[in-house]
Design a protein around this motif. Structure first.
Motif, PDB file in Angstrom:
ATOM      1  N   GLN A   1     -44.013  15.212-104.543  1.00 47.72           N
ATOM      2  CA  GLN A   1     -43.611  14.973-105.791  1.00 47.72           C
ATOM      3  C   GLN A   1     -43.320  16.276-106.553  1.00 47.72           C
ATOM      4  O   GLN A   1     -42.184  16.182-107.349  1.00 47.72           O
ATOM      5  CB  GLN A   1     -44.429  13.960-106.639  1.00 47.72           C
ATOM      6  CG  GLN A   1     -44.756  12.906-106.124  1.00 47.72           C
ATOM      7  CD  GLN A   1     -43.664  11.768-105.999  1.00 47.72           C
ATOM      8  OE1 GLN A   1     -43.018  11.528-107.055  1.00 47.72           O
ATOM      9  NE2 GLN A   1     -43.459  11.448-104.880  1.00 47.72           N
ATOM     10  N   ALA A   2     -44.034  17.136-106.486  1.00 46.44           N
ATOM     11  CA  ALA A   2     -43.679  18.532-106.951  1.00 46.44           C
ATOM     12  C   ALA A   2     -44.591  19.776-106.313  1.00 46.44           C
ATOM     13  O   ALA A   2     -45.531  19.354-105.644  1.00 46.44           O
ATOM     14  CB  ALA A   2     -44.181  18.603-108.479  1.00 46.44           C
ATOM     15  N   ALA A   3     -44.237  20.998-106.382  1.00 42.95           N
ATOM     16  CA  ALA A   3     -44.729  21.961-105.923  1.00 42.95           C
ATOM     17  C   ALA A   3     -44.557  23.162-106.614  1.00 42.95           C
ATOM     18  O   ALA A   3     -43.206  23.526-107.279  1.00 42.95           O
ATOM     19  CB  ALA A   3     -44.343  22.255-104.479  1.00 42.95           C
ATOM     20  N   ASN A   4     -45.420  23.962-107.071  1.00 42.30           N
ATOM     21  CA  ASN A   4     -45.249  25.232-108.084  1.00 42.30           C
ATOM     22  C   ASN A   4     -46.318  26.260-107.809  1.00 42.30           C
ATOM     23  O   ASN A   4     -47.390  26.217-107.032  1.00 42.30           O
ATOM     24  CB  ASN A   4     -44.844  24.728-109.204  1.00 42.30           C
ATOM     25  CG  ASN A   4     -43.742  25.545-109.914  1.00 42.30           C
ATOM     26  OD1 ASN A   4     -43.423  26.716-109.846  1.00 42.30           O
ATOM     27  ND2 ASN A   4     -43.099  24.876-110.736  1.00 42.30           N
ATOM     28  N   VAL A   5     -46.031  27.319-108.537  1.00 42.30           N
ATOM     29  CA  VAL A   5     -47.087  28.529-108.663  1.00 42.30           C
ATOM     30  C   VAL A   5     -47.458  28.451-109.983  1.00 42.30           C
ATOM     31  O   VAL A   5     -46.535  28.715-111.037  1.00 42.30           O
ATOM     32  CB  VAL A   5     -46.231  29.512-108.108  1.00 42.30           C
ATOM     33  CG1 VAL A   5     -47.376  30.818-108.042  1.00 42.30           C
ATOM     34  CG2 VAL A   5     -45.859  29.552-106.555  1.00 42.30           C
ATOM     35  N   ASP A   6     -48.897  28.708-110.366  1.00 43.70           N
ATOM     36  CA  ASP A   6     -49.129  28.903-111.685  1.00 43.70           C
ATOM     37  C   ASP A   6     -49.282  30.321-111.702  1.00 43.70           C
ATOM     38  O   ASP A   6     -50.302  31.101-111.844  1.00 43.70           O
ATOM     39  CB  ASP A   6     -50.716  28.424-111.722  1.00 43.70           C
ATOM     40  CG  ASP A   6     -50.775  26.842-111.708  1.00 43.70           C
ATOM     41  OD1 ASP A   6     -49.853  26.305-112.164  1.00 43.70           O
ATOM     42  OD2 ASP A   6     -51.699  26.404-111.275  1.00 43.70           O
TER      43      ASP A   6
END
Length: 257
Positions: free
Chosen positions: A231-236
């Motif tokens: 659904q989603a993927a990212n970097v903090d």
């Protein structure tokens, strides 16, 4: 289910930062690398107090991997990458969590290259590819998460021309990563951000974070049965800009299971 990977670069010195991030983002699963602590020095009590249970494979001063789970106890399936019984470096652990196999890995850096450390990196990669084939063949939902120490393409490094002879970017390293992907693994972050320069690591030197002179070396690879759940993927990335940070930022995927 949110599954994250975070090279903490020393769990003892970075524990406050780790606990802050866990409290803020509450991932269901967190894979940690570079614990740099022996087995008995893992801060289990503090992790439990934060609402997580853990399995880990420690090593004094170097390496070390852990899998944390919130609301469910991770069940350790295996530790140590198969294929070399004499390899004592703590770089690999598998855990089952809510029907998903989570693999936490810390692939060798390999520098200087060429040389013995680079040879070890490539042998380790070959063993990972062999294990990856077994996991794919099992048909189980699997996530390979961790610091792979490889920038797969030019878009994964701020100035590719400066890295041509580095072990993280040499053709042999990238070719090994693409052999792994060819088994059917989905590179979650690149799938969700196909053309974006998105990084997971910024060196402590030369003001790299402020200049956004980064690398994408932390990856979450999904087995074929999980690709449709992405659904989603990212970097903090803001975590990297805090006081006394790791040189990596947490990277995560959101799966609809």
């Amino acid at each position: 289910m949110r599954i994250a990977t975070f090279n903490v670069n020393g769990i003892t010195s970075r524990l406050p930062a780790l606990l802050q991030w866990l409290e803020e983002t509450r991932p269901d699963v967190a894979c940690l690398q570079e614990l740099k602590a022996p087995q008995e020095k893992f801060p289990e009590a503090a992790i439990n107090a934060a609402g997580y249970q853990a399995v880990w494979h420690g090593q004094k001063s170097w390496n070390g991997v852990a899998v944390l789970a919130r609301g469910a106890a991770p069940v350790e399936v295996g530790r140590g990458l198969p294929g070399d019984p004499e390899d004592e470096q703590s770089r690999y652990i598998e855990a089952a969590i809510d029907g998903v196999m989570v693999v936490c890995l810390y692939l060798p850096n390999g520098n200087p290259a060429p040389g013995p450390k680079f040879d070890y990196k490539l042998r380790w990669f070959d063993r990972l590819i062999a294990r990856g084939a077994e996991l794919i063949a099992s048909g189980a939902p699997v996530v390979l998460a961790g610091d792979f120490n490889v920038m797969p393409t030019d878009i994964d490094v701020y100035k590719p021309e400066r890295w041509v002879n580095d072990a993280l970017f040499r053709p042999e390293t990238r070719e090994a990563f693409h052999r792994l992907l060819a088994q059917g693994w989905c590179d979650a972050l690149r799938t969700m951000h196909p053309d974006e320069r998105i990084y997971t690591f910024w060196d402590y030197f030369r003001n790299a974070y402020a200049r956004d002179a980064g690398l994408r070396i932390d990856h979450l690879l999904l087995s074929p049965s999980l690709k449709g759940a992405l659904q989603a993927a990212n970097v903090d990335r803001e975590v990297r800009g805090r006081e006394k940070p790791s040189d990596h930022a947490p990277t995560w995927v959101e799966l609809d299971l």
